[in-house]
Design a protein around this motif. Sequence first.
Motif, PDB file in Angstrom:
ATOM      1  N   ARG A  80      -8.330   4.024  -1.931  1.00  0.00           N
ATOM      2  CA  ARG A  80      -8.863   2.747  -1.451  1.00  0.00           C
ATOM      3  C   ARG A  80      -8.820   2.649   0.069  1.00  0.00           C
ATOM      4  O   ARG A  80      -9.670   1.997   0.683  1.00  0.00           O
ATOM      5  N   ALA A  81      -7.869   3.316   0.684  1.00  0.00           N
ATOM      6  CA  ALA A  81      -7.768   3.281   2.142  1.00  0.00           C
ATOM      7  C   ALA A  81      -8.758   4.217   2.813  1.00  0.00           C
ATOM      8  O   ALA A  81      -9.372   3.863   3.830  1.00  0.00           O
ATOM      9  N   LEU A  82      -8.943   5.425   2.245  1.00  0.00           N
ATOM     10  CA  LEU A  82      -9.684   6.464   2.954  1.00  0.00           C
ATOM     11  C   LEU A  82     -11.136   6.608   2.505  1.00  0.00           C
ATOM     12  O   LEU A  82     -11.995   6.981   3.316  1.00  0.00           O
ATOM     13  N   PHE A  83     -11.432   6.361   1.222  1.00  0.00           N
ATOM     14  CA  PHE A  83     -12.804   6.616   0.790  1.00  0.00           C
ATOM     15  C   PHE A  83     -13.828   5.747   1.511  1.00  0.00           C
ATOM     16  O   PHE A  83     -14.928   6.230   1.807  1.00  0.00           O
ATOM     17  N   PRO A  84     -13.543   4.481   1.828  1.00  0.00           N
ATOM     18  CA  PRO A  84     -14.559   3.702   2.557  1.00  0.00           C
ATOM     19  C   PRO A  84     -14.953   4.290   3.902  1.00  0.00           C
ATOM     20  O   PRO A  84     -16.001   3.932   4.450  1.00  0.00           O
ATOM     21  N   THR A  85     -14.158   5.223   4.447  1.00  0.00           N
ATOM     22  CA  THR A  85     -14.480   5.801   5.753  1.00  0.00           C
ATOM     23  C   THR A  85     -15.478   6.943   5.669  1.00  0.00           C
ATOM     24  O   THR A  85     -15.991   7.374   6.704  1.00  0.00           O
ATOM     25  N   VAL A  86     -15.759   7.474   4.458  1.00  0.00           N
ATOM     26  CA  VAL A  86     -16.527   8.718   4.387  1.00  0.00           C
ATOM     27  C   VAL A  86     -17.996   8.520   4.752  1.00  0.00           C
ATOM     28  O   VAL A  86     -18.693   9.485   5.066  1.00  0.00           O
ATOM     29  N   CYS A  87     -18.494   7.297   4.713  1.00  0.00           N
ATOM     30  CA  CYS A  87     -19.860   7.007   5.148  1.00  0.00           C
ATOM     31  C   CYS A  87     -19.857   6.216   6.447  1.00  0.00           C
ATOM     32  O   CYS A  87     -20.761   5.411   6.706  1.00  0.00           O
ATOM     33  N   GLU A  88     -18.836   6.435   7.241  1.00  0.00           N
ATOM     34  CA  GLU A  88     -18.704   5.834   8.564  1.00  0.00           C
ATOM     35  C   GLU A  88     -18.346   6.936   9.556  1.00  0.00           C
ATOM     36  O   GLU A  88     -17.964   8.035   9.145  1.00  0.00           O
ATOM     37  N   PRO A  89     -18.459   6.665  10.857  1.00  0.00           N
ATOM     38  CA  PRO A  89     -17.971   7.660  11.817  1.00  0.00           C
ATOM     39  C   PRO A  89     -16.519   8.011  11.532  1.00  0.00           C
ATOM     40  O   PRO A  89     -15.733   7.179  11.075  1.00  0.00           O
ATOM     41  N   LEU A  90     -16.165   9.265  11.790  1.00  0.00           N
ATOM     42  CA  LEU A  90     -14.843   9.754  11.447  1.00  0.00           C
ATOM     43  C   LEU A  90     -13.732   8.983  12.165  1.00  0.00           C
ATOM     44  O   LEU A  90     -13.801   8.781  13.389  1.00  0.00           O
ATOM     45  N   PRO A  91     -12.714   8.565  11.419  1.00  0.00           N
ATOM     46  CA  PRO A  91     -11.520   8.056  12.097  1.00  0.00           C
ATOM     47  C   PRO A  91     -10.747   9.221  12.704  1.00  0.00           C
ATOM     48  O   PRO A  91     -10.956  10.388  12.343  1.00  0.00           O
ATOM     49  N   THR A  92      -9.864   8.917  13.619  1.00  0.00           N
ATOM     50  CA  THR A  92      -8.935   9.931  14.099  1.00  0.00           C
ATOM     51  C   THR A  92      -7.776  10.057  13.105  1.00  0.00           C
ATOM     52  O   THR A  92      -7.600   9.223  12.206  1.00  0.00           O
ATOM     53  N   ARG A  93      -6.974  11.080  13.289  1.00  0.00           N
ATOM     54  CA  ARG A  93      -5.795  11.244  12.440  1.00  0.00           C
ATOM     55  C   ARG A  93      -4.911   9.998  12.519  1.00  0.00           C
ATOM     56  O   ARG A  93      -4.444   9.485  11.488  1.00  0.00           O
ATOM     57  N   SER A  94      -4.684   9.502  13.727  1.00  0.00           N
ATOM     58  CA  SER A  94      -3.832   8.324  13.882  1.00  0.00           C
ATOM     59  C   SER A  94      -4.448   7.108  13.202  1.00  0.00           C
ATOM     60  O   SER A  94      -3.731   6.306  12.571  1.00  0.00           O
ATOM     61  N   GLU A  95      -5.758   6.950  13.315  1.00  0.00           N
ATOM     62  CA  GLU A  95      -6.418   5.818  12.674  1.00  0.00           C
ATOM     63  C   GLU A  95      -6.361   5.931  11.155  1.00  0.00           C
ATOM     64  O   GLU A  95      -6.151   4.937  10.452  1.00  0.00           O
ATOM     65  N   ALA A  96      -6.550   7.143  10.631  1.00  0.00           N
ATOM     66  CA  ALA A  96      -6.481   7.337   9.187  1.00  0.00           C
ATOM     67  C   ALA A  96      -5.067   7.057   8.679  1.00  0.00           C
ATOM     68  O   ALA A  96      -4.878   6.431   7.623  1.00  0.00           O
ATOM     69  N   ARG A  97      -4.088   7.490   9.424  1.00  0.00           N
ATOM     70  CA  ARG A  97      -2.697   7.237   9.027  1.00  0.00           C
ATOM     71  C   ARG A  97      -2.407   5.738   9.001  1.00  0.00           C
ATOM     72  O   ARG A  97      -1.746   5.234   8.086  1.00  0.00           O
ATOM     73  N   ALA A  98      -2.945   5.028   9.994  1.00  0.00           N
ATOM     74  CA  ALA A  98      -2.751   3.577  10.028  1.00  0.00           C
ATOM     75  C   ALA A  98      -3.467   2.901   8.866  1.00  0.00           C
ATOM     76  O   ALA A  98      -2.962   1.918   8.302  1.00  0.00           O
ATOM     77  N   LEU A  99      -4.633   3.407   8.486  1.00  0.00           N
ATOM     78  CA  LEU A  99      -5.346   2.836   7.348  1.00  0.00           C
ATOM     79  C   LEU A  99      -4.541   2.979   6.064  1.00  0.00           C
ATOM     80  O   LEU A  99      -4.495   2.063   5.238  1.00  0.00           O
ATOM     81  N   LEU A 100      -3.916   4.136   5.871  1.00  0.00           N
ATOM     82  CA  LEU A 100      -3.090   4.326   4.684  1.00  0.00           C
ATOM     83  C   LEU A 100      -1.867   3.415   4.730  1.00  0.00           C
ATOM     84  O   LEU A 100      -1.478   2.833   3.713  1.00  0.00           O
ATOM     85  N   GLY A 101      -1.281   3.283   5.904  1.00  0.00           N
ATOM     86  CA  GLY A 101      -0.192   2.330   6.091  1.00  0.00           C
ATOM     87  C   GLY A 101       1.078   2.657   5.348  1.00  0.00           C
ATOM     88  O   GLY A 101       1.858   1.772   5.010  1.00  0.00           O
ATOM     89  N   ASP A 102       1.305   3.946   5.072  1.00  0.00           N
ATOM     90  CA  ASP A 102       2.514   4.354   4.360  1.00  0.00           C
ATOM     91  C   ASP A 102       2.889   5.752   4.837  1.00  0.00           C
ATOM     92  O   ASP A 102       2.276   6.748   4.428  1.00  0.00           O
ATOM     93  N   ASP A 103       3.877   5.814   5.706  1.00  0.00           N
ATOM     94  CA  ASP A 103       4.250   7.100   6.296  1.00  0.00           C
ATOM     95  C   ASP A 103       4.760   8.084   5.256  1.00  0.00           C
ATOM     96  O   ASP A 103       4.560   9.302   5.374  1.00  0.00           O
ATOM     97  N   ARG A 104       5.433   7.577   4.211  1.00  0.00           N
ATOM     98  CA  ARG A 104       5.937   8.476   3.166  1.00  0.00           C
ATOM     99  C   ARG A 104       4.786   9.177   2.456  1.00  0.00           C
ATOM    100  O   ARG A 104       4.810  10.403   2.260  1.00  0.00           O
ATOM    101  N   LEU A 105       3.767   8.419   2.078  1.00  0.00           N
ATOM    102  CA  LEU A 105       2.612   9.021   1.409  1.00  0.00           C
ATOM    103  C   LEU A 105       1.871   9.948   2.347  1.00  0.00           C
ATOM    104  O   LEU A 105       1.384  11.012   1.935  1.00  0.00           O
ATOM    105  N   TRP A 106       1.728   9.562   3.575  1.00  0.00           N
ATOM    106  CA  TRP A 106       1.027  10.416   4.544  1.00  0.00           C
ATOM    107  C   TRP A 106       1.731  11.769   4.655  1.00  0.00           C
ATOM    108  O   TRP A 106       1.082  12.812   4.644  1.00  0.00           O
TER     109      TRP A 106
END
Length: 535
Positions: free
Chosen positions: A143-169
Motif C-alpha cells: 500500500r505504501a510503495l505500489f502507488p509510486t510505480v506510475c509516478e516519478p521515482l521516489p528516492t531511497r529516503s523518500e521510499a523509506r519514509a513512505l513505508l514509515g517502518d524502519d524494521r520492515l525496511w
Amino acid sequence: MSEPGLREPPHDVVIVGGGHNGLTAAAYLALAGKSVLVLEREDHVGGAAVSAQAFPGVDARLSRYSYLVSLLPQRIIDELGLEIELARRRYSSYTPDPADTRTGLLVDHGDDEATGTSFDRVGAAADFPAWNAFYSDTGRAARALFPTVCEPLPTRSEARALLGDDRLWEQFIERPLGTALRDRFQNDLVRGVVATDGLIGTFASVDSPDLAANRCFLYHVIGNGTGDWDVPVGGMGAVTGELEKAARQAGARIETDAEVTAITPDGEVRYRHGTVDRVVQGRHVLANVAPWVLWQLLDGNAPASVRPGGDRGNDAKPEGAQVKVNLLLTRLPRLRDATVSPEAAFGGTFHINETLTQLEQAHAQADRGGFPELLPCEIYCHSLSDPSILSPELVAAGAQTLTVFALHAPHRWLTEENNDERRDRLQAAVLASLNSVLAEPIEDLIMTDAGGRPCIETKTTLDLEHALNLPGGNIFHGPLEWPFLEDDEPRSTSAERWGVATEHPRILLCGAGARRGGGVSGIGGHNAAMAVLEA
C-alpha cells in the motif's frame, strides 16, 4: 546510416517491439496526439503476453509464456479504457510436505480456520500467526510503495519514509531475504513457500548479499496494493488484445513482420518489412526490448547506462533460470494427500519440492553445474479459474490445463548443440517432481493432439531467447532494480525521473528492462510515455 533504404516520413515516437509495454506506451502517446509507429518483428503483437493454440487439433488457447497478472495497475486499465477481467483465486497455495507427501499446507483465503488447521497438520502451528503477521507487513509495504510505480521515482529516503517502518525496511530492503525468513518462521516448508516469491525468474540464494531475491520478492508482493496474482479471463492474449485495440483506436500505427536491425543515437531506426529495407526517424525511440538487445542494435557502442548486467557497465549477458512446461490433461490428478481435493490444491499455486532447504540446495547444485533430480516447481491451473480458454467439449469432458514453472534451471546449462537433449531432460525432471507428490503418474493423464502426440510443451531459456528475443531467457530482460532511486542518482531529466533513461536522450527504455519493469504490468510503457510527454 550509409546503407540505402526506403525512407519514411518521421514520427514523434518510434517504438521498437510490440509487446504489452510497447502497446501501452503507444496508446498513451497516441491519445496525447503524438504520431506513433510500433515495429514488431513477429506476425502478431503481444510478445510474451499472448495466448496460443499450442497443440494441433486441440481447441485450447494457453497463456504460452506469461500466465498471471498482479502488477498491471488499475490506473492503466481505467485510463486506457481496457475491458480486462481478472479472476481472483480463492486458494493462495498448496504445498505437499516432502517428508510425508500424504499431508501438505493449504492456504485458503476463504477459510482462515481451515488454513490454521493445515499449518498444524504439517507441524507448523507456531508459524500460523507469524504467517498472518508477515503478510500483514507485506500488505503495508504494498500500500505504501505500489502507488509510486506510475509516478516519478521516489528516492531511497523518500521510499523509506513512505513505508514509515524502519524494521520492515531493514527486513525487506537492507538485509538478505533469508534472514527475515529464518527470524520470522520456524518451519522449513513455510519458509520455502514464502521464499519462492523471491526466486521466480531470479537465479539467486535467499542469503545472497546482492539482494537479488529481495528485489524479486518485493515486486511479487506489492501488486495493486495487495500482492494478489490473478488469472486473466480469456488468457493472457485477452490483455494484449485490449492494449492493441486501445493503441490502434488512439491512432497508433502498428507494423508486424517489421524487424528492427539498427538504431542510431539520434533516433534513426532501420528495419526490414517483408523484403524491403526501410528507415524512419523518431524524435524519440522507445526500446521495448531488453537493454542487451538495444545495445546490439546500437552496434555495441552504447554507454554503460544501457548495457546489461547487475552493475551498470557490466557487459555480462543476462541469464534466466527457469523452465516452463504447459500440459493439457484429461482431468486433474489425484493427490497422495486425501484431505485436500485436487480442485483446492490446484486452485492456487501448487508448490512442489520447495522447502527452503530444497530451494537452497537446488541453487547451490545448479550453481556448481549440477542437475537436480527433482526440480523445485510451481504449478498453475488456469482452466479451473477460467474455463473459457477451453472449448465447450473439453470443458464437458473435464479437461484441465497445467502450467509448470520450474526454478533454478540456469541458462548456462544450455547450448545450441545440447538444447534438444537438455529440454527432454528438464521435462523429465519436471514430470518426476510432479510424480513425487501425486497418487498416479501424470503421464497417464496427458491428452494427445490430432497427431497422437502428448499435449506437453516445454520451453527452455534458450527457447525463450529464440522465440521472444529474451537474452539468456531472462524473463525480466535483466536484473531487477529497486522501485526507487538512490539518493545521489541523477534526476535532472524526465527520463531519469521516470526510470527509463539511457545515455542517449532520444532513446528510452519502455519494456521490462526499465526500472520498475518485469511481469505483465504496462508500467514500463506507461512511464516511458510519461517521460516523453514531459520532455
